[in-house]
Design an enzyme around this catalytic site. Structure first.
Site, PDB file in Angstrom:
ATOM      1  CE  LYS A   1       1.979 -18.078  -1.054  1.00 39.82           C
ATOM      2  NZ  LYS A   1       1.289 -19.379  -0.919  1.00 39.82           N
TER       3      LYS A   1
ATOM      4  CG  ASP B   1      -7.801  -4.638   2.735  1.00 41.58           C
ATOM      5  OD1 ASP B   1      -8.899  -4.554   3.330  1.00 41.58           O
ATOM      6  OD2 ASP B   1      -7.537  -3.987   1.708  1.00 41.58           O
TER       7      ASP B   1
ATOM      8  CG  ASP C   1     -13.198  -7.190   3.546  1.00 42.15           C
ATOM      9  OD1 ASP C   1     -12.997  -6.461   4.542  1.00 42.15           O
ATOM     10  OD2 ASP C   1     -13.668  -6.776   2.474  1.00 42.15           O
TER      11      ASP C   1
ATOM     12  CE1 TYR D   1      -4.400  -1.429   0.481  1.00 40.17           C
ATOM     13  CE2 TYR D   1      -2.953  -3.224   1.117  1.00 40.17           C
ATOM     14  CZ  TYR D   1      -4.190  -2.772   0.723  1.00 40.17           C
ATOM     15  OH  TYR D   1      -5.216  -3.662   0.566  1.00 40.17           O
TER      16      TYR D   1
END
Ligand code: ATP
Ligand code: MG
Length: 325
Positions: free
Chosen positions: A166, A222, A226, A119
């Site tokens: 990851k 994020d 969700d 981001y």
């Protein structure tokens, strides 16, 4: 001391659910509320979605309660998160007795790194049809989010801490993330498990009860939060906090919901629960617990807004919650 709380309702149902949360806060604490503008309606009038004055007031206030912004969401919320110096995005996702949920045994809190990762906005088109993105992971930000996450788990009684990554593919960046987390855990004597973020998505869906606090790099946080929102049945219930060193901003996870705005039927629970997080942050732990249990008891047996299958208004639900306090 009277704390100053900046109130920014914004657009759409923000104008309905934020006043509801303010009336609940007002019933349990003695804050000075200052209101400021932001969002689509301000852009339409002045050309700018976030007036400098609102930004400065957020920076100066003890905490900010934000509703939602429509089309201008990114222009409003990203700078506001910066104004309060937020490094951690805290997103609890839990189910409530009496509310239908895909996974009724869910009680998760995502602690999402809020300043870097993908981001950072470092993207380029290096050739025709060839684009790149730079992912930034620093020891400083990773240690900070780990410290916050472990402390949150201790203070809120969560035994399980999971760190999403990851690192098998993003060896250098998520390798750094894991090293930083490990250093913090060792210094503080904290236990945790590492989990590959893709596999974790599946495990959260199948067995959410095995997890508690989940510490995540920005994008993973994020997406996973969700996903968890989907487990507990509805955007109308999910609060969040953007926490900084000595300031913070609280907001419902949902947006401005233009489809129901102005009808007076928005579920105020997410914003009222965000208000409970604000109380906790300012040191009003007992009041926060009172607000939470009032929301829980109304969700279980009080009036409900249409998103939860009822026909009550925002005001009816808010009044029932204030009655419970
Ligand atoms: P935005 O662009 O501001 O995010 P959106 O159209 O994505 O708006 P959301 O606010 O994200 O809308 O909501 C998605 C759906 O969930 C909508 O159908 C909305 O009515 C519903 N919803 C969201 N929040 C609430 C709430 N507090 N009460 C009831 N329904 C809600
Ligand atoms: Mg939305």
């Amino acid at each position: 001391m009277t704390e100053t709380v900046l109130v920014v309702p914004g657009d759409g149902i923000g104008k309905e659910v934020v006043p509801a949360a303010v009336s609940v806060l007002d019933a349990v604490a003695d804050f000075e509320f200052v209101e400021a503008e932001a969002g689509d309606h301000v852009k339409a009038e002045t050309g700018e979605a976030l007036p400098d004055e609102t930004y400065e007031r957020a920076a100066e206030a003890d905490a900010t309660l934000f509703g939602a912004a429509g089309e201008t969401a990114a222009d409003v919320i990203l700078p506001l998160r910066q104004a309060v110096g937020s490094f951690a995005n805290v997103r609890p996702a839990r189910s409530y007795p009496g509310v239908e949920a895909l996974r009724p045994e869910t009680d998760l809190v995502f602690i999402r790194e809020n300043t870097e990762g993908v981001y950072k906005g470092i993207e380029s088109e290096i050739d025709d049809g060839v684009t790149t993105l730079t992912r930034v992971i620093t020891d400083d930000a990773s240690q900070k989010i780990a410290e916050y996450g472990f402390e949150y788990a201790d203070e809120n009684g969560y035994d399980d801490v999971t760190v999403a990554h990851k690192a098998n593919v993003m060896r250098t960046t998520d390798g750094q993330f894991l090293d930083s987390v490990a250093a913090v855990a060792e210094a503080g004597g904290h236990d945790y498990e590492e989990a590959l973020m893709d596999a974790l998505a599946m495990h959260l869906l199948l067995r959410p009860e095995e997890y508690g606090v989940v510490i995540c790099p920005n994008l993973a946080g994020d997406m996973l939060s969700d996903l968890a929102a989907g487990l507990v049945g509805g955007l109308g219930l999910l609060p969040s906090a953007n926490v900084g060193e000595d300031n913070a901003l609280f907001e419902p996870v949902h947006g401005s919901a233009p489809d129901i705005a102005g009808e007076g039927v928005a579920n105020p629970a997410a914003t009222i629960l965000s208000g409970a997080m604000l109380l906790e942050h300012l040191g009003y732990g007992e009041e926060a617990a009172t607000v939470r249990s009032a929301v829980e008891s109304v969700l279980e047996s009080g009036p409900r807004t249409p998103d939860l299958g009822g026909d009550a208004s925002t005001e009816d639900v808010t009044a029932a919650i204030v009655d419970e306090l």
